[in-house]
Design an enzyme around this catalytic site. Structure first.
Site, PDB file in Angstrom:
ATOM      1  N   ALA A  83      -1.244   7.120  34.545  1.00 23.86           N
ATOM      2  CA  ALA A  83      -2.501   7.483  35.005  1.00 23.86           C
ATOM      3  C   ALA A  83      -2.493   8.083  36.327  1.00 23.86           C
ATOM      4  O   ALA A  83      -1.607   7.898  37.135  1.00 23.86           O
ATOM      5  CB  ALA A  83      -3.626   6.301  34.923  1.00 23.86           C
ATOM      6  N   GLU A 103      -3.407  12.524  24.595  1.00 31.59           N
ATOM      7  CA  GLU A 103      -3.484  11.189  25.073  1.00 31.59           C
ATOM      8  C   GLU A 103      -4.244  10.321  24.475  1.00 31.59           C
ATOM      9  O   GLU A 103      -4.332   9.172  24.159  1.00 31.59           O
ATOM     10  CB  GLU A 103      -3.070  11.335  26.691  1.00 31.59           C
ATOM     11  CG  GLU A 103      -1.914  11.795  27.197  1.00 31.59           C
ATOM     12  CD  GLU A 103      -1.926  11.880  28.871  1.00 31.59           C
ATOM     13  OE1 GLU A 103      -0.611  12.009  29.177  1.00 31.59           O
ATOM     14  OE2 GLU A 103      -2.893  12.046  29.320  1.00 31.59           O
TER      15      GLU A 103
HETATM   16  C1  5RP Z   1      -0.485  13.611  31.847  1.00 29.36           C
HETATM   17  C2  5RP Z   1      -1.190  12.433  32.570  1.00 29.36           C
HETATM   18  C3  5RP Z   1      -0.214  11.449  33.401  1.00 29.36           C
HETATM   19  O1  5RP Z   1      -0.104  10.206  32.492  1.00 29.36           O
HETATM   20  C4  5RP Z   1      -0.798  11.485  34.684  1.00 29.36           C
HETATM   21  O2  5RP Z   1      -0.867  12.749  34.934  1.00 29.36           O
HETATM   22  C5  5RP Z   1       0.201  10.679  35.563  1.00 29.36           C
HETATM   23  O3  5RP Z   1       1.414  11.346  35.716  1.00 29.36           O
HETATM   24  P1  5RP Z   1       2.700  10.702  36.546  1.00 29.36           P
HETATM   25  O4  5RP Z   1       3.144   9.706  35.949  1.00 29.36           O
HETATM   26  O5  5RP Z   1       3.637  11.801  36.403  1.00 29.36           O
HETATM   27  O6  5RP Z   1       2.024  10.410  38.078  1.00 29.36           O
HETATM   28  O7  5RP Z   1      -2.264  11.958  32.280  1.00 29.36           O
HETATM   29  O8  5RP Z   1      -1.557  14.204  31.405  1.00 29.36           O
END
Ligand code: 5RP
Length: 223
Positions: A83, A103
């Protein structure tokens, strides 16, 4: 521990939620990439994965983990994803990796959503991270104006000098300046705007569990 190590810690900890003999839902992003690496250690114990992006699909396949079409699977026991922000109720902002639509689809077919995140993602009010919204390109200007009327500043996400195109062939708006005090109402409202494919507030598909990587270890939050 640095942020990368915290991500690896929660990626590994998420294995405890993977049900042997079943298919697991897999999200997208740098934290999920750590989970995918860890999942390879138990690939012979699962039937495979349903993936939320072309990027995760490529990683899963490269590690020999079978990837199934979401339409072949009625229900998943668990979905594991990262997230951009998560609040104390398990509501999230997601879509920093542009994979929010798939997602949300995989989350919706899963009984339990396990969010894996480092402690920087825990917030009291959603909205400091610009909220991603996947839109049909011809609706961008009108939707940007609608966000402006509620105090947000929306920008089309760019890549290599052009509007980024998602796995679904659409564009992403990133909306700054919102303070989302009622994520359920916000998600319901914005989802109705013509041209919005998916809003990156996950309140209906909220997390049930969050494995939060902290310098003191993995903290488990239940919602
Ligand atoms: C992708 C997402 C990811 O879960 C979110 O951006 C978090 O990414 P990260 O683990 O690289 O911080 O929603 O669409």
């Amino acid at each position: 521990m640095n942020q990368d190590e915290l991500k690896a810690l929660v990626g590994q900890a998420a294995l405890q939620y993977v049900v042997p003999g079943q298919i697991v839902g897999v999200g997208t992003g740098s934290t999920v990439n750590k989970f995918i690496e860890a999942l390879a250690s138990m690939k012979d114990q699962i039937k495979g994965a349903v993936s939320s992006s072309e990027a995760s699909t490529a990683r899963l396949k490269a590690l020999g983990i079978p990837v199934l079409d979401s339409n072949e699977v009625v229900e998943l026991a668990v979905y594991i994803d990262g997230a951009d922000e998560i609040n104390g109720q398990g509501h999230m902002v997601k879509g920093g990796g542009a994979a929010l639509t798939r997602e949300k689809i995989v989350a919706a077919q899963s009984k339990v959503f396990v969010c894996i995140a480092d402690e920087s993602k825990l917030v009291s009010v959603l909205g400091a991270f610009p909220v991603p919204v996947e839109v049909i390109p011809m609706s961008s200007a009108r939707i940007m104006a609608q966000f402006a009327s509620m105090g947000g500043q929306a920008q089309v996400r760019m890549k290599d000098g052009q509007a980024l195109v998602t796995d679904n062939g659409q564009h992403i708006l990133d909306v700054k300046g919102l303070q989302i005090t009622d994520p359920v109402a916000f998600e319901a409202q914005v989802s109705q705007w013509p041209g919005v494919v998916t809003v990156g507030v996950f309140a209906y598909q909220k997390a049930h569990v969050c494995l939060l990587g902290t310098s003191a270890g993995v903290k488990t939050l239940k919602f």
